[in-house]
Scaffold this motif. Structure first.
Motif, PDB file in Angstrom:
ATOM      1  N   THR A1183       0.809  -1.218   0.000  1.00 60.70           N
ATOM      2  CA  THR A1183       0.000   0.000   0.000  1.00 60.70           C
ATOM      3  C   THR A1183       0.841   1.265   0.000  1.00 60.70           C
ATOM      4  OG1 THR A1183      -0.106  -0.104   2.414  1.00 60.70           O
ATOM      5  CG2 THR A1183      -1.927  -1.098   1.180  1.00 60.70           C
ATOM      6  N   ALA A1184       2.096   1.166   0.426  1.00 59.59           N
ATOM      7  CA  ALA A1184       2.937   2.358   0.500  1.00 59.59           C
ATOM      8  C   ALA A1184       4.389   1.958   0.362  1.00 59.59           C
ATOM      9  CB  ALA A1184       2.713   3.096   1.821  1.00 59.59           C
ATOM     10  N   MET A1185       5.171   2.907  -0.153  1.00 61.48           N
ATOM     11  CA  MET A1185       6.605   2.670  -0.299  1.00 61.48           C
ATOM     12  C   MET A1185       7.329   4.004  -0.143  1.00 61.48           C
ATOM     13  SD  MET A1185       8.710   1.059  -3.526  1.00 61.48           S
ATOM     14  CE  MET A1185      10.494   1.244  -3.646  1.00 61.48           C
ATOM     15  N   ALA A1186       8.486   3.965   0.525  1.00 60.84           N
ATOM     16  CA  ALA A1186       9.299   5.163   0.706  1.00 60.84           C
ATOM     17  C   ALA A1186      10.749   4.811   0.430  1.00 60.84           C
ATOM     18  CB  ALA A1186       9.149   5.724   2.116  1.00 60.84           C
ATOM     19  N   ALA A1191      20.737   7.131   2.215  1.00 62.99           N
ATOM     20  CA  ALA A1191      21.108   5.922   2.961  1.00 62.99           C
ATOM     21  C   ALA A1191      20.911   4.653   2.147  1.00 62.99           C
ATOM     22  CB  ALA A1191      20.289   5.835   4.242  1.00 62.99           C
ATOM     23  N   HIS A1192      20.390   4.772   0.911  1.00 62.94           N
ATOM     24  CA  HIS A1192      20.160   3.617   0.030  1.00 62.94           C
ATOM     25  C   HIS A1192      19.261   2.588   0.700  1.00 62.94           C
ATOM     26  CE1 HIS A1192      23.199   5.234  -2.644  1.00 62.94           C
ATOM     27  NE2 HIS A1192      24.047   5.311  -1.617  1.00 62.94           N
ATOM     28  N   LEU A1193      18.152   3.079   1.237  1.00 63.90           N
ATOM     29  CA  LEU A1193      17.159   2.213   1.854  1.00 63.90           C
ATOM     30  C   LEU A1193      15.817   2.448   1.197  1.00 63.90           C
ATOM     31  CD1 LEU A1193      17.916   2.726   5.665  1.00 63.90           C
ATOM     32  CD2 LEU A1193      18.561   0.749   4.274  1.00 63.90           C
ATOM     33  N   PHE A1194      14.974   1.418   1.249  1.00 65.68           N
ATOM     34  CA  PHE A1194      13.577   1.607   0.898  1.00 65.68           C
ATOM     35  C   PHE A1194      12.734   0.749   1.829  1.00 65.68           C
ATOM     36  CE2 PHE A1194      14.810  -1.934  -1.854  1.00 65.68           C
ATOM     37  CZ  PHE A1194      13.748  -2.821  -1.728  1.00 65.68           C
ATOM     38  N   ALA A1195      11.535   1.204   2.076  1.00 61.32           N
ATOM     39  CA  ALA A1195      10.614   0.500   2.966  1.00 61.32           C
ATOM     40  C   ALA A1195       9.294   0.328   2.243  1.00 61.32           C
ATOM     41  CB  ALA A1195      10.417   1.263   4.267  1.00 61.32           C
ATOM     42  N   VAL A1196       8.659  -0.815   2.489  1.00 63.12           N
ATOM     43  CA  VAL A1196       7.392  -1.131   1.841  1.00 63.12           C
ATOM     44  C   VAL A1196       6.398  -1.555   2.920  1.00 63.12           C
ATOM     45  CG1 VAL A1196       6.205  -2.561   0.145  1.00 63.12           C
ATOM     46  CG2 VAL A1196       8.570  -1.871  -0.258  1.00 63.12           C
ATOM     47  N   CYS A1232       0.639   4.744   4.820  1.00 62.66           N
ATOM     48  CA  CYS A1232       1.620   5.656   4.240  1.00 62.66           C
ATOM     49  C   CYS A1232       2.956   5.498   4.944  1.00 62.66           C
ATOM     50  CB  CYS A1232       1.139   7.102   4.338  1.00 62.66           C
ATOM     51  SG  CYS A1232       0.540   7.577   5.976  1.00 62.66           S
ATOM     52  N   LEU A1233       4.035   5.832   4.211  1.00 61.04           N
ATOM     53  CA  LEU A1233       5.395   5.762   4.734  1.00 61.04           C
ATOM     54  C   LEU A1233       6.165   6.990   4.269  1.00 61.04           C
ATOM     55  CD1 LEU A1233       6.304   2.023   3.948  1.00 61.04           C
ATOM     56  CD2 LEU A1233       5.798   2.976   6.215  1.00 61.04           C
ATOM     57  N   ALA A1234       7.201   7.367   5.041  1.00 64.03           N
ATOM     58  CA  ALA A1234       8.058   8.478   4.622  1.00 64.03           C
ATOM     59  C   ALA A1234       9.375   8.381   5.360  1.00 64.03           C
ATOM     60  CB  ALA A1234       7.391   9.824   4.917  1.00 64.03           C
ATOM     61  N   PHE A1235      10.490   8.603   4.631  1.00 64.11           N
ATOM     62  CA  PHE A1235      11.817   8.702   5.219  1.00 64.11           C
ATOM     63  C   PHE A1235      12.182  10.171   5.414  1.00 64.11           C
ATOM     64  CE2 PHE A1235      12.865   4.324   3.787  1.00 64.11           C
ATOM     65  CZ  PHE A1235      13.482   3.871   4.941  1.00 64.11           C
ATOM     66  N   HIS A1236      12.941  10.426   6.479  1.00 65.24           N
ATOM     67  CA  HIS A1236      13.540  11.754   6.625  1.00 65.24           C
ATOM     68  C   HIS A1236      14.664  11.882   5.597  1.00 65.24           C
ATOM     69  CE1 HIS A1236      15.639  15.215   8.302  1.00 65.24           C
ATOM     70  NE2 HIS A1236      14.580  15.445   9.063  1.00 65.24           N
ATOM     71  N   PRO A1237      14.748  12.994   4.861  1.00 66.08           N
ATOM     72  CA  PRO A1237      15.756  13.091   3.791  1.00 66.08           C
ATOM     73  C   PRO A1237      17.187  13.009   4.290  1.00 66.08           C
ATOM     74  CG  PRO A1237      14.071  14.784   3.530  1.00 66.08           C
ATOM     75  CD  PRO A1237      13.860  14.166   4.879  1.00 66.08           C
ATOM     76  N   ARG A1239      18.173  12.273   7.975  1.00 69.04           N
ATOM     77  CA  ARG A1239      18.374  11.356   9.081  1.00 69.04           C
ATOM     78  C   ARG A1239      17.768  10.005   8.764  1.00 69.04           C
ATOM     79  NH1 ARG A1239      17.370  13.793  14.890  1.00 69.04           N
ATOM     80  NH2 ARG A1239      18.420  11.796  15.271  1.00 69.04           N
ATOM     81  N   ILE A1240      18.209   9.024   9.506  1.00 70.04           N
ATOM     82  CA  ILE A1240      17.668   7.670   9.309  1.00 70.04           C
ATOM     83  C   ILE A1240      16.445   7.538  10.207  1.00 70.04           C
ATOM     84  CG2 ILE A1240      18.178   5.214   9.221  1.00 70.04           C
ATOM     85  CD1 ILE A1240      19.841   6.992   7.384  1.00 70.04           C
ATOM     86  N   LEU A1241      15.354   8.104   9.751  1.00 73.04           N
ATOM     87  CA  LEU A1241      14.081   8.044  10.444  1.00 73.04           C
ATOM     88  C   LEU A1241      13.014   7.630   9.453  1.00 73.04           C
ATOM     89  CD1 LEU A1241      14.191  11.350  12.568  1.00 73.04           C
ATOM     90  CD2 LEU A1241      14.555   9.016  13.406  1.00 73.04           C
ATOM     91  N   LEU A1242      12.213   6.666   9.853  1.00 76.06           N
ATOM     92  CA  LEU A1242      11.122   6.175   9.014  1.00 76.06           C
ATOM     93  C   LEU A1242       9.810   6.418   9.738  1.00 76.06           C
ATOM     94  CD1 LEU A1242       9.918   4.587   6.601  1.00 76.06           C
ATOM     95  CD2 LEU A1242      10.321   2.485   7.939  1.00 76.06           C
ATOM     96  N   ALA A1243       8.922   7.155   9.080  1.00 74.25           N
ATOM     97  CA  ALA A1243       7.600   7.404   9.637  1.00 74.25           C
ATOM     98  C   ALA A1243       6.597   6.501   8.957  1.00 74.25           C
ATOM     99  CB  ALA A1243       7.205   8.867   9.448  1.00 74.25           C
ATOM    100  N   ALA A1244       5.654   5.984   9.758  1.00 69.50           N
ATOM    101  CA  ALA A1244       4.638   5.083   9.225  1.00 69.50           C
ATOM    102  C   ALA A1244       3.281   5.486   9.780  1.00 69.50           C
ATOM    103  CB  ALA A1244       4.951   3.638   9.596  1.00 69.50           C
TER     104      ALA A1244
END
Length: 1259
Positions: A1183-1186, A1191-1196, A1232-1237, A1239-1244
């Motif tokens: 349903t969401a991806m960031a 940091a070359h990360l992605f979250a789903v 929904c998901l979002a990374f901080h541009p 810092r290594i912070l992931l919001a969900a």
């Protein structure tokens, strides 16, 4: 307001690059209204002249009065004549003539009459004769009582009988009656203060008698008409000494020292100075040399003229800095002779106080004898007198070293400007600067300093006008010196911005020609031509005489020539100037028509500066309203229609609310002029929508709820899942892939009409059959639907104006139905009967019945105003203050941003951010070893989160649900702000962006699925008193069509290029420049009609834009290309809808793209390859991806209540399924998901309204 200020800093080798800011111009930070400045009453209500003077001398030479014992030797000179040196019979005549000549130096035009040793009857005849001839002008009564007793306590002065054997009392009561008012009295006698004090009591007695008698003729100073009440209290009095004082008898002084101060101040000042400074500095000079000072009083190049010039400047300065402003105006600016007498009265105060006499006056003045400026006078006098022996030996009267007084005063004024502050006292040197304008030598510097002073704001302009500078700068417009042009134009722009009433003086004295010359002079800098255009624009606004004279002076030609100048402020003001010239001025309109002025203005509708576009719309609107009601002919109507269609085509979808507001104001004139046609369109739209017949028996309630007539409803999209408000651009059919007929008409409503003139894709040949026949090939329908769409503009001020205009028509439609007046019609003024109107190049429909346009008779219809010449012009329904707001640039001081203030948000953010840089670097190094599952923040959002976005610098998180946005401080665990987005009915927020991060003007942009964008200020403010407010709003994507997934409108913001890339639910990607607030490009994404954009990303470092589509396509667009060539690469490997697309390494040639789809498939693409280079399966039902590019990360996230965090290589970092601290409670489905541009912070965000932020696990 400075449109040239884009807040862009050019990068040099020495200067680091600074971030661009947008939407920080004056049009966004202040209300669009005129400056709240009121011109003070510097202009005199009435100019007074003293043209009648009575010189009454009671000397009785050589007999002294009995009540005064004179010492020996005693002061004997009268009017600088020793009566003992002349035969007694001729002495008084010589004195009278000398006094008359002294007065003539100050007012040569006056009528002077002498009365030497008079009787009561002589004084009566003299006074009544002068009053009769003076009428309403002021009369001066000069009384010398050195040969008669002192005034009595009963208010009497003394004259003689016929035989000069007795002193006869003359009552002030009778003198007031004979003199009338206005009058001025000079009493040169002992105990003069007695008369001054009793004068007001006797004036009160006159008023009481007048009231009791009902207005006796003696109280009227005028001739004829009804008697007016006496106004003797307004009379001016000057007395030589106080009530119990005797005149000085020093033999070195003249006996009439008070009169000498008033009439020959330079001689008296030199005499007194030499008496006070005997044998000190001026050795060898005697009192006999006073009469030998070379030169003339009115020749400033001579010694005597320079002394008089300096004396005038000093006394003016003392009075201006001591007296109240209104009293200064009355005594020193209203009357030339009175001003001279009061300047000299200040000298009398100084001299006579040194001899124990206190001169008195009414109105009373404060003591000025110890003012510091007298020291400057003493210095100037001493320097001049020191040259006197040398000057007397020279035959050239101009051979002298001129005083440095004025240079020193200008330097003092400059010091005040450089080192002072606005809150201190005004500069004392302003009256001196006024006098310096008379000198060609000092004039340029004086004008320059004066301009610097006026730049401080309206208070400075009012101060300069109150000191009396206006006639001086008005006279300077006759100068031919080119070096003065920039300074004079600047001064006049400042003056007219504060007090537009001065335009009458410019017209009357032909001063407008000066500014026409400046505007036409191509060698003048653009800034000065801009000021000239502003001045001319003020001269012509609501001023028929001004319009007439500037039109005769060929104003339009230079204005039209400079419409394409490179200076935006000049483009703005020449457009505003021509718009004001032809406002309610038919001759100017036809002159402009011959020059194709309206067509030349069309180019400004696409100008990069919003203020210039708004100015062009204003000018075209006043062009349409320039003819009186009913004076339009076929040619005028054709031009009006062409202008209206051009306006809605060009600016109905403009990104600036400023422009759209001016569009509504311009459109109202067409609505009023062709009211009958718009009424017909509104009635036909009602019939086509409801099938009802609009008759007197129709249900009025159904009419008021018609979607095209009711402000609470809008024209709805047909065939879509949701009802979406039609935008202005939809009305014009500018979508490249959706036609007007597909969205808004059913096949049964379409009637084909061959036409060679179409408006974009506005159904090319498709219009309502009924509306077509009534609105002449659909023009009025298009215009009406544009206004209806503007009713629902995302910016409230635009919607409010449009609603007022449409309600104007709706009201008349309802009243026509209520009164049954549809059958009783009359021809509309200015509309041809039985004669269709078509646009240029437009052919009439193949089959059309041309009805007679009708105009409904409406009760209480009063929408016209008379210009005073019998012409009836349309009274506007709505107005704006755009032009008045634009004028503020010429008067208000520059805005200063306090970015370094501790209370500034940017100060707080930078303080917090600077201490975090090292921590961010350490976080990125730990990505490979640490899991991203430490829940550092958890909170319940007010609504189910649909979107998340981190502030690019600080740990602030913006959370949006369907219609609200909340900002959280993740570190402090507090709510910073919450606001309602004011969405349209049925629309939802679909994208967020942060503008101007790291500055005090950090904004939040929200996009909705109806294609609108709103920008909000104070969303990240740390101060609770700052309320979130709307900065701007516009329709960014007017043709959003809900797809099967309904992704809404997406945004990608590029701060350095100020470019907002929008797309979604559409096959078009649009680029908006937010500095220019206009659309700069439309990029087609290709594919069939079922393929819509569902994911979007761009980067300011390169020209690429990546879009993911509903059919699984991933397309790469090049913004530099056009047409169908914009798609440079496309891939079809995803089998389901793409939910995320992100550019990696956009600044490098090996740009990578990462995309994810609903089925959980994540692919990595190299734009140089024809297929994906890496595939990762994160799980089904995503349903969401960031993506975190640094940091070359992605979250789903998925509906399966889990979040999978992967490295860009595809390896799994960790999976998040449970909340921390809640006994392992499972997270809800992810929305929904979002990374901080940074810092290594992931919001969900999850469907249960929970918001979680995860950081790297602590070790």
């Amino acid at each position: 307001m400075a449109m040239t200020d884009k807040r862009v800093v050019r990068v040099t080798e020495e200067e680091p690059e600074q971030e661009v800011t947008v939407l920080t111009e004056a049009r966004h930070v202040e209300k669009i209204e005129g400056a709240n400045t009121v011109a003070q009453s510097w202009r005199l209500k009435e100019r007074m002249k003293t043209l009648s003077v009575a010189l009454v001398l009671c000397l009785n030479i050589p007999v002294d009065p009995p009540d005064i014992v004179k010492i020996q030797p005693c002061a004997r000179q009268e009017a600088w004549i020793d009566p003992l040196s002349v035969p007694p019979g001729k002495a008084i005549e010589a004195i009278g003539n000398s006094l008359l000549k002294a007065y003539e130096r100050w007012q040569p035009r006056a009528r002077y009459k002498q009365s030497l040793d008079p009787t009561v009857e002589d004084v009566k005849k003299l006074c009544t004769s002068l009053r009769r001839n003076a009428k309403e002008e002021r009369v001066l009564f000069h009384y010398n009582g050195h040969g008669v007793p002192k005034p009595t306590v009963n208010g009497e002065i003394w004259v003689f009988n016929k035989n000069y054997t007795q002193y006869i009392p003359l009552s002030i009561y009778e003198l007031q009656t004979w003199m009338g008012s206005p009058s001025i009295y000079v009493y040169d006698c002992s105990n003069a203060g007695v008369i001054v004090k009793l004068f007001e009591q006797i004036a009160d007695q006159h008023e009481e008698e007048w009231k009791r008698s009902g207005g006796p003729s003696c109280g009227s100073s005028g001739s004829g008409g009804s008697p007016s009440p006496p106004s003797f209290k307004q009379c001016i009095q000057l007395g030589a000494c106080g009530a119990n004082e005797i005149l000085p008898m020093n033999p070195d002084l003249p006996a009439d020292v008070f009169t000498a101060c008033l009439t020959t101040p330079i001689n008296m000042a030199v005499t007194w100075y030499m008496l006070q400074n005997k044998s000190k500095l001026l050795c060898g000079l005697t009192l006999d040399i006073i009469d030998k000072i070379p030169g003339q009083l009115n020749d400033r190049r001579t010694m005597l003229g320079e002394l008089n010039w300096i004396f005038t400047a000093i006394t003016d300065t003392i009075a201006w800095n001591t007296l109240p402003r209104d009293l200064f105006q009355k005594l020193f600016r209203q009357d030339l002779l009175v001003a001279s007498l009061f300047r000299n009265f200040l000298l009398a105060q100084r001299i006579m106080r040194s001899y124990d006499c206190t001169p008195v006056c009414s109105p009373k003045l404060p003591p000025t004898h110890q003012h510091p400026m007298w020291d400057a006078w003493d210095l100037a006098l001493e320097l001049c007198l020191s040259q006197l022996p040398t000057a007397l030996k020279s035959e050239d009267p101009y051979s002298l070293v001129h005083s440095s007084f004025f240079e020193e005063q200008l330097t003092a004024f400059q010091v005040w400007l450089n080192l002072g502050h606005q809150d201190r006292n005004p500069p004392e040197q302003l009256p001196v600067v006024l006098q310096v304008l008379l000198s060609q030598v000092h004039r340029p510097r004086a004008l320059e300093l004066l301009g610097s002073f006026l730049a401080l704001g309206p208070w400075a302009v009012n101060l300069v006008l109150s000191v009396g500078i206006f006639p001086y700068v008005l006279r300077l417009l006759q100068s031919t010196a080119r070096e003065l042009r920039p300074m004079l134009v600047y001064l006049w722009a400042k003056i007219l911005a504060v007090d537009p009433s001065c335009k009458g003086d410019l017209v009357r004295d032909n001063g407008y020609k000066y500014f026409l010359q400046v505007l036409s002079d191509a060698s003048m800098p653009a800034e000065h031509r801009t000021m000239a255009a502003f001045v001319l624009g003020v001269i012509v606004w609501d001023h028929p005489d001004g319009q007439r004279v500037v039109l005769q002076g060929s104003l339009l030609a230079p204005c039209l020539e400079q419409l394409n100048d490179s200076h935006p402020h000049l483009r703005q003001w020449v457009a505003l100037c021509v718009g004001r010239v032809w406002h309610h001025h038919p001759n100017a309109r036809w002159t402009g028509t011959r020059d194709n002025a309206h067509e030349k203005l069309y180019t400004l509708l696409h100008d990069p500066v919003p203020e210039v576009r708004a100015s062009a719309v204003f000018a075209l609107g006043t062009f349409m309203s320039s003819l009186p009601s009913g004076d339009q002919n076929d040619h005028a109507r054709a031009i009006d229609h062409a202008i209206a269609i051009t306006l809605i085509t060009s600016v109905a979808g403009d990104g600036s609310p400023l422009v759209r507001q001016e569009l509504v104001v311009a459109m109202q004139y067409l609505v009023q002029m062709y009211e009958s046609s718009f009424l017909a369109v509104a009635r036909q739209c009602h019939r086509d929508d409801s099938g009802a017949d609009l008759s007197p028996l129709s249900n009025l309630s159904s009419l008021s709820h018609d979607p095209t007539l009711s402000p609470s409803n809008s024209l709805h999209r047909m065939g879509g899942k949701s009802k979406t408000v039609m935008s202005p651009v939809q009305t014009l059919g500018s979508s490249p892939d959706v036609s007007f007929s597909e969205n808004f008409m059913s096949p049964t409503q379409i009637k084909k009409t061959p036409s060679t003139h179409s408006l974009s894709s506005l159904g090319s040949s498709s219009v309502f059959s009924g509306v077509n026949s009534l609105s002449y090939s659909g023009k009025y329908y298009r215009l009406w639907q544009t206004l209806v769409a503007l009713e629902h503009d995302p910016f409230p001020d635009v919607a409010k104006l449009a609603r007022l205009v449409t309600d104007y028509i709706r009201t008349r439609v309802l009243l026509s139905a209520r009164d049954g007046s549809e059958g009783r019609t009359e021809s509309a003024p200015g509309t041809p009967v039985n004669k269709p109107i078509f646009m240029a190049g437009e052919s009439p429909p193949a089959s059309i019945e041309t009805p007679t346009p009708t105009r409904v008779r409406v009760r209480s219809h009063n929408n016209h105003m008379d210009d005073g010449n019998g012409s009836s012009f349309l009274k506007p329904i709505v107005t704006t203050e755009f032009v008045e707001w634009s004028s503020k640039n010429f008067i208000l001081p520059q805005r200063q941003d306090s970015l370094s203030s501790p209370s500034s948000p940017v100060h707080n953010f930078h303080t917090r951010s600077s201490s975090r840089l090292l921590a961010e670097s350490e976080e990125r190094r730990s990505v490979g070893t640490n899991k991203l599952d430490d829940q550092v923040f958890y909170h319940r959002n007010p609504g189910p989160p649909a979107l998340l976005l981190f502030h690019p610098i600080n740990p602030l998180l913006a959370v949006a649900d369907k219609g609200n946005v909340t900002v959280w401080d993740v570190e402090r665990n507090q709510n910073l702000s919450h606001w309602h987005n004011c969405n349209g009915s049925g629309s939802c927020i679909s994208a967020l962006a942060v503008l101007n991060p790291g500055t005090s003007s950090c904004f939040t942009a929200t996009a909705c699925d109806d294609g609108t964008v709103r920008v909000w200020r104070d969303t990240f403010a740390q101060q609770p008193q700052n309320d979130v407010s709307l900065v701007t709003a516009f329709q960014a994507s007017p043709d959003n069509n809900p797809s099967s997934r309904d992704a809404g409108m997406l945004m990608s913001w590029e701060q350095d290029t100020s470019m907002l890339v929008v797309g979604g639910d559409s096959r078009v990607v649009r680029l908006w420049d937010l500095r220019e607030e206009r659309k700069t490009a439309e990029l087609l994404t290709g594919g069939d009609i079922t393929s819509f954009v569902t994911a979007l990303h761009s980067h300011q470092a390169g020209p690429w834009i990546v879009v993911g589509c509903s059919d699984g396509y991933v397309r790469l667009l090049d913004r530099r290309a056009s047409g169908t060539k914009t798609v440079v690469r496309q891939w079809r490997e995803h089998t389901s809808c793409v939910i995320s697309a992100h550019l990696l390494n956009a600044s490098q040639s090996s740009t990578k793209i990462i995309t994810g789809s609903v089925d959980g498939e994540v692919r990595l693409w190299d734009m140089r390859q024809s297929s994906s280079v890496q595939v990762c399966q994160s799980g089904p039902d995503s349903t969401a991806m960031a993506t975190h590019a640094n940091a070359h990360l992605f979250a789903v996230g998925s509906v399966n209540q889990e979040i999978a965090v992967h490295h860009a290589s595809g390896s799994l970092v960790n999976t998040i399924k449970y909340h921390d601290g809640f006994m392992g409670q499972r997270i809800a489905p992810v929305s929904c998901l979002a990374f901080h541009p940074r810092r290594i912070l992931l919001a969900a965000g999850t469907t249960d309204s929970s918001i979680s932020v995860y950081g790297l696990a602590r070790r």
